[in-house]
Motif scaffolding. Structure first.
Motif, PDB file in Angstrom:
ATOM      1  N   ASP A  45       2.575  -2.503   4.344  1.00  0.00           N
ATOM      2  CA  ASP A  45       2.894  -1.082   4.263  1.00  0.00           C
ATOM      3  C   ASP A  45       4.220  -0.976   3.510  1.00  0.00           C
ATOM      4  O   ASP A  45       4.839  -1.997   3.180  1.00  0.00           O
ATOM      5  CB  ASP A  45       2.898  -0.423   5.651  1.00  0.00           C
ATOM      6  N   ASP A  83       0.840  -1.190   0.000  1.00  0.00           N
ATOM      7  CA  ASP A  83       0.000   0.000   0.000  1.00  0.00           C
ATOM      8  C   ASP A  83       0.881   1.248   0.000  1.00  0.00           C
ATOM      9  O   ASP A  83       1.493   1.579   1.004  1.00  0.00           O
ATOM     10  CB  ASP A  83      -0.918   0.001   1.216  1.00  0.00           C
ATOM     11  N   LYS A 127      -0.154  -4.760   7.006  1.00  0.00           N
ATOM     12  CA  LYS A 127      -1.173  -3.729   7.251  1.00  0.00           C
ATOM     13  C   LYS A 127      -2.532  -4.398   7.438  1.00  0.00           C
ATOM     14  O   LYS A 127      -3.287  -4.040   8.331  1.00  0.00           O
ATOM     15  CB  LYS A 127      -1.210  -2.750   6.090  1.00  0.00           C
ATOM     16  N   SER A 128      -2.847  -5.372   6.585  1.00  0.00           N
ATOM     17  CA  SER A 128      -4.079  -6.138   6.720  1.00  0.00           C
ATOM     18  C   SER A 128      -3.923  -7.463   5.993  1.00  0.00           C
ATOM     19  O   SER A 128      -3.045  -7.614   5.135  1.00  0.00           O
ATOM     20  CB  SER A 128      -5.289  -5.366   6.177  1.00  0.00           C
ATOM     21  N   LEU A 130     -12.447  -6.236   0.279  1.00  0.00           N
ATOM     22  CA  LEU A 130     -12.006  -6.584   1.629  1.00  0.00           C
ATOM     23  C   LEU A 130     -13.173  -7.051   2.498  1.00  0.00           C
ATOM     24  O   LEU A 130     -12.995  -7.891   3.380  1.00  0.00           O
ATOM     25  CB  LEU A 130     -11.285  -5.404   2.282  1.00  0.00           C
ATOM     26  N   LYS A 172       0.052 -10.926  12.023  1.00  0.00           N
ATOM     27  CA  LYS A 172       0.880 -10.018  12.819  1.00  0.00           C
ATOM     28  C   LYS A 172       1.530 -10.734  14.004  1.00  0.00           C
ATOM     29  O   LYS A 172       2.541 -10.269  14.525  1.00  0.00           O
ATOM     30  CB  LYS A 172       0.066  -8.819  13.299  1.00  0.00           C
ATOM     31  N   ASP A 231     -11.187 -11.258   8.028  1.00  0.00           N
ATOM     32  CA  ASP A 231     -10.025 -10.507   8.475  1.00  0.00           C
ATOM     33  C   ASP A 231      -9.156 -11.399   9.362  1.00  0.00           C
ATOM     34  O   ASP A 231      -9.576 -11.819  10.433  1.00  0.00           O
ATOM     35  CB  ASP A 231     -10.465  -9.262   9.249  1.00  0.00           C
ATOM     36  N   HIS A 240      -6.643 -10.714   4.545  1.00  0.00           N
ATOM     37  CA  HIS A 240      -8.007 -11.232   4.412  1.00  0.00           C
ATOM     38  C   HIS A 240      -7.970 -12.600   3.739  1.00  0.00           C
ATOM     39  O   HIS A 240      -7.266 -12.786   2.745  1.00  0.00           O
ATOM     40  CB  HIS A 240      -8.880 -10.258   3.611  1.00  0.00           C
ATOM     41  N   THR A 287      -5.833 -10.480   9.948  1.00  0.00           N
ATOM     42  CA  THR A 287      -4.662  -9.626  10.140  1.00  0.00           C
ATOM     43  C   THR A 287      -3.890  -9.995  11.396  1.00  0.00           C
ATOM     44  O   THR A 287      -2.652 -10.125  11.353  1.00  0.00           O
ATOM     45  CB  THR A 287      -5.090  -8.142  10.204  1.00  0.00           C
ATOM     46  N   GLN A 288      -4.576 -10.164  12.510  1.00  0.00           N
ATOM     47  CA  GLN A 288      -3.887 -10.426  13.780  1.00  0.00           C
ATOM     48  C   GLN A 288      -3.151 -11.761  13.765  1.00  0.00           C
ATOM     49  O   GLN A 288      -2.076 -11.885  14.362  1.00  0.00           O
ATOM     50  CB  GLN A 288      -4.868 -10.347  14.953  1.00  0.00           C
TER      51      GLN A 288
END
Length: 153
Positions: A99, A75, A105-106, A138, A149, A143, A108, A145-146
């Motif tokens: 990022d 992104d 950043k995300s 999206l 991460k 989601d 899915h 993401t976590q």
């Protein structure tokens, strides 16, 4: 010295870093490492096994035997889409949005059906589809993401 020549040191540094990442099996090709990094993160976060690079339509085999295609974009604040998706021979598709410093950043996760819906029309010219990163696409995926991460920044 030309502007291009002034980048020599940066290019050499990039090549050295790429070689180190490849030596540790974080990346699997000499292409931009973003895709290989996304695949490695997905494998660790979801417990999958990386498939051979030549595997058609999928990058990972999940613990339940299902196949996962991993796509990633960076992104930079402009509309973005994935690289060409020519095959839907997968059970799930994971979209990782990084990022500019390659932090997650995300992320899915789409079922095959959700991915096909998110991709929209297939281009006859390229015989491929692209998943555009936008609110609509999206919203179709789960989601996760976590989960990513937890294994990557």
């Amino acid at each position: 010295m030309t502007e291009l020549q002034s980048l020599r040191s940066d290019v050499q540094q990039y090549a050295e870093v790429t070689a180190r990442l490849a030596a540790h099996a974080l990346i699997r090709s000499n292409n931009k490492p973003q895709g290989d990094i996304a695949e490695a993160i997905a494998a660790e976060a979801l417990g999958g096994t990386l498939l051979d690079q030549s595997a058609k339509g999928a990058d990972l085999k999940l613990p339940d035997g299902k196949l996962l295609q991993v796509k990633s974009v960076t992104d930079y604040g402009k509309p973005a889409g994935t690289s060409a998706i020519r095959s839907t021979d997968f059970d799930y598709l994971l979209l990782v949005v990084f990022d500019p410093l390659l932090a997650v950043k995300s992320a899915h996760l789409y079922t095959r059906e959700q991915a096909i819906e998110a991709m929209g029309n297939r281009s006859q010219h390229t015989n491929a589809s692209v998943l555009r990163v936008c609110a609509r696409s999206l919203s179709l995926g789960e989601d996760v993401t976590q989960k990513l991460k937890r294994v990557w920044y």
